[in-house]
Write an enzyme that holds these catalytic residues in place. Structure first.
Site, PDB file in Angstrom:
ATOM      1  N   HIS A  80       0.715  -1.211  -0.154  1.00  0.00           N
ATOM      2  CA  HIS A  80       0.020  -0.002   0.016  1.00  0.00           C
ATOM      3  C   HIS A  80       0.940   1.198  -0.079  1.00  0.00           C
ATOM      4  CE1 HIS A  80       0.573  -0.945   4.297  1.00  0.00           C
ATOM      5  NE2 HIS A  80       0.292   0.166   4.554  1.00  0.00           N
ATOM      6  N   HIS A 118       0.926   5.302   1.129  1.00  0.00           N
ATOM      7  CA  HIS A 118       0.131   6.475   1.520  1.00  0.00           C
ATOM      8  C   HIS A 118       0.434   7.712   1.220  1.00  0.00           C
ATOM      9  CE1 HIS A 118      -0.213   4.297   5.866  1.00  0.00           C
ATOM     10  NE2 HIS A 118       0.694   3.544   5.361  1.00  0.00           N
TER      11      HIS A 118
END
Length: 137
Positions: free
Chosen positions: A99, A101
């Site tokens: 992922h 950010h």
């Protein structure tokens, strides 16, 4: 992966505040934001970290980053942005699903992202650069 919470969110099994989605990823607002507008890009196909992602998928995923960052900047009016992608516990990764950010930053905010600068000994940087360059495939 059956027990991966980010797989479930990325594939719509768990509701989220989605701000972008395509066939490869979903971008959601973080439920525990460092700043208002903090978002996370989740890949839909489970991949624990960047070391296990193929270049083609990485290209498609990372092509989304500039347009999401620009939208967050415009929507929040932030002064800057940290875009972070952690790999492994030593790097601060706590959910082992790749992922990215997006953390909007504002002048004088309380968000802390940083490190103490180090240094190389004479010739050490050149030797390490040569070693790394030889391994890039």
């Amino acid at each position: 992966m059956d027990n991966c919470i980010f797989c479930k969110i990325a594939n719509g099994e768990i509701p989220s505040a989605t701000i972008f989605e395509n066939e490869d990823c979903r971008v959601i607002l973080d439920i525990a934001p460092a700043a208002k507008g903090h978002a996370i890009l989740l890949v839909k196909k489970h991949c624990p970290n960047i070391f296990e992602m193929d270049a083609e998928t990485a290209g498609r995923i990372f092509s989304v980053v500039p347009k999401v960052a620009a939208a967050i900047k415009e929507a929040t009016g932030c002064d800057g942005m940290n875009i972070l992608q952690n790999n492994g516990p030593a790097a601060g990764q706590t959910v082992f699903h790749l992922h990215i950010h997006f953390i909007p930053r504002f002048d004088n905010d309380k968000v802390a992202v940083g490190w103490k600068p180090g240094a190389y000994e004479e010739g050490e940087a050149a030797a390490l650069a040569e070693k790394i360059a030889a391994l890039v495939k």
